[in-house]
Design a protein around this motif. Sequence first.
Motif, short mmCIF file in Angstrom:
data_model
loop_
_atom_site.label_atom_id
_atom_site.label_comp_id
_atom_site.label_asym_id
_atom_site.label_seq_id
_atom_site.Cartn_x
_atom_site.Cartn_y
_atom_site.Cartn_z
N PRO A 6 0.82 -1.20 0.00
CA PRO A 6 0.00 0.00 0.00
C PRO A 6 0.86 1.25 0.00
CG PRO A 6 -0.07 -1.07 2.15
CD PRO A 6 0.63 -2.01 1.22
N PRO A 7 0.37 2.32 -0.63
CA PRO A 7 1.18 3.52 -0.77
C PRO A 7 1.22 4.36 0.50
CG PRO A 7 -0.98 3.89 -1.71
CD PRO A 7 -0.94 2.45 -1.30
N ARG A 8 2.24 5.18 0.59
CA ARG A 8 2.29 6.21 1.61
C ARG A 8 1.62 7.45 1.01
NH1 ARG A 8 7.74 7.92 3.60
NH2 ARG A 8 6.49 8.75 5.33
N THR A 9 0.56 7.90 1.65
CA THR A 9 -0.27 8.97 1.09
C THR A 9 -0.20 10.22 1.93
OG1 THR A 9 -1.81 7.32 0.20
CG2 THR A 9 -2.60 9.59 0.37
N ALA A 27 -7.66 7.73 0.50
CA ALA A 27 -6.43 7.26 1.14
C ALA A 27 -6.70 6.02 2.00
CB ALA A 27 -5.83 8.37 1.98
N GLU A 28 -7.79 6.01 2.73
CA GLU A 28 -8.11 4.86 3.58
C GLU A 28 -8.46 3.63 2.74
OE1 GLU A 28 -9.66 7.52 7.39
OE2 GLU A 28 -11.12 6.55 6.06
N VAL A 118 -7.85 12.44 -16.75
CA VAL A 118 -9.14 12.84 -16.15
C VAL A 118 -9.98 11.60 -15.87
CG1 VAL A 118 -11.28 14.13 -16.50
CG2 VAL A 118 -9.11 15.05 -17.35
N LEU A 119 -10.53 11.53 -14.66
CA LEU A 119 -11.47 10.47 -14.28
C LEU A 119 -12.81 11.13 -13.94
CD1 LEU A 119 -12.13 7.51 -13.56
CD2 LEU A 119 -11.38 8.03 -11.21
N PRO A 120 -13.78 11.08 -14.85
CA PRO A 120 -15.10 11.65 -14.52
C PRO A 120 -15.79 10.78 -13.47
CG PRO A 120 -14.81 11.35 -16.90
CD PRO A 120 -13.72 10.57 -16.23
N ILE A 121 -16.40 11.44 -12.50
CA ILE A 121 -17.06 10.70 -11.42
C ILE A 121 -18.49 11.19 -11.22
CG2 ILE A 121 -14.98 10.12 -10.13
CD1 ILE A 121 -15.78 12.50 -8.23
N LEU A 122 -19.25 10.40 -10.50
CA LEU A 122 -20.57 10.76 -10.04
C LEU A 122 -20.57 10.68 -8.53
CD1 LEU A 122 -23.54 11.43 -10.46
CD2 LEU A 122 -23.98 9.00 -10.81
N GLY A 123 -21.03 11.73 -7.85
CA GLY A 123 -21.00 11.72 -6.40
C GLY A 123 -19.66 12.15 -5.86
N VAL A 124 -19.44 11.89 -4.59
CA VAL A 124 -18.24 12.34 -3.89
C VAL A 124 -17.65 11.17 -3.10
CG1 VAL A 124 -17.36 13.98 -2.18
CG2 VAL A 124 -19.26 14.64 -3.67
N PRO A 125 -16.33 10.99 -3.14
CA PRO A 125 -15.73 9.94 -2.30
C PRO A 125 -15.89 10.29 -0.83
CG PRO A 125 -14.02 11.33 -3.25
CD PRO A 125 -15.31 11.73 -3.90
N ASN A 126 -15.94 9.29 0.01
CA ASN A 126 -16.13 9.53 1.44
C ASN A 126 -15.51 8.40 2.23
OD1 ASN A 126 -18.37 7.44 1.99
ND2 ASN A 126 -19.17 8.61 0.25
N ARG A 127 -15.61 8.48 3.54
CA ARG A 127 -14.92 7.54 4.42
C ARG A 127 -15.80 6.39 4.89
NH1 ARG A 127 -11.60 11.18 8.69
NH2 ARG A 127 -10.47 9.20 8.93
N THR A 294 -18.26 5.80 -5.10
CA THR A 294 -17.30 6.65 -5.80
C THR A 294 -15.89 6.44 -5.27
OG1 THR A 294 -19.07 8.27 -6.03
CG2 THR A 294 -16.86 9.02 -6.55
N THR A 295 -15.77 6.19 -3.99
CA THR A 295 -14.46 6.00 -3.38
C THR A 295 -13.71 4.84 -4.02
OG1 THR A 295 -15.44 6.74 -1.30
CG2 THR A 295 -13.25 5.78 -1.17
N GLU A 296 -14.39 3.74 -4.21
CA GLU A 296 -13.77 2.57 -4.82
C GLU A 296 -13.35 2.85 -6.26
OE1 GLU A 296 -14.76 -2.05 -4.66
OE2 GLU A 296 -16.19 -0.95 -5.91
N THR A 297 -14.19 3.56 -7.01
CA THR A 297 -13.88 3.90 -8.40
C THR A 297 -12.56 4.67 -8.47
OG1 THR A 297 -16.22 4.00 -8.98
CG2 THR A 297 -14.68 5.17 -10.43
N ILE A 298 -12.40 5.65 -7.58
CA ILE A 298 -11.18 6.44 -7.57
C ILE A 298 -9.99 5.61 -7.08
CG2 ILE A 298 -10.06 8.50 -6.61
CD1 ILE A 298 -12.93 9.65 -6.25
N GLY A 299 -10.22 4.83 -6.03
CA GLY A 299 -9.14 4.01 -5.48
C GLY A 299 -8.56 3.06 -6.51
#
Length: 314
Positions: A6-9, A27-28, A118-127, A294-299
Amino acid sequence: MTSTPPPRTLILGSDYTGETNSRMGVAEWLEGEITQVSLATAEKVASGSTEPDLLGHDLLIAGTGEDTTRLALDLASKIGNPLTVFVASILPDELDPDIHRYDLVVAPPHPQLLGDHVLPILGVPNRLPPNPTPPQPVSAAPRLALLLGGNTRYCTGFTVDYAQRLANRLLKQAQLWNGRFVVTNSRRTPEDALHALRNVLAPVEESFLDWEQSDPQGYMNLLEEAEVIFCTGDSLSMCSEASMQGKPLLVTCDEEAMEIYHLQTLHRMVREGHAHFFKEPVEDIPAPVSVLNTTETIGLKVSELLKSRKRANS
């Protein structure tokens, strides 16, 4: 979730809770070591100060909120050029040209954002994690959650008058379904508007969760225990968190109380089955929504870029 270490973020700090949670959520998900850097420290390092603890990071996540588009890039150049990611929930019509210098720009569709970076997304990443269990049938006296946002940087329409009118709609809805509300607010909810709304909803309010006095687990419990969720559309963070539960979700779409950028995203969420609009009380409880993660999509995209960079440098 990732096959490589896993990366250091590094997370660029923000005074806006939703922005911080978006960056932390990604990051999480990546599961590595996370360090937050304040704006003040970032400015010092960008100006030439040395902070050894900031060296050696694989990833730097910044984004909207304060005007820090250039600052994050300057910081990255001083600490070893980690992969830079810009996360945006909304964007202005005219973009800062520096945004194109990021390795990855994560944002809603925008006419000035094109290209492989560019990564187009829908919604907002969250924890929050997605709800692991399918939603259960709604009971005869459903437990309703009400998530309240408030005024934003570009819209101050969440007034006492608006709150009273919204509350009357919600009161009628609760009475139609024989349900009761658990209400929670946010940092942006005006006190006078909140007071007015709760006065109207008093006959159907089960409890109130104050964001200043409760811990994050209380909010998570509210989402998990609710059978139907209502959310004001001015908060894309709350709408996205609610959609992750996969339960019936109704969002407001009142133009007087939200920015056009919020409305554009909400219309996409509804079209793609992640929410229902709440305009007037309805007789039947709507169907559960499709989970939006959305979080998983970005991750996944960030993981791919980190692996590509590692291969190129090996």
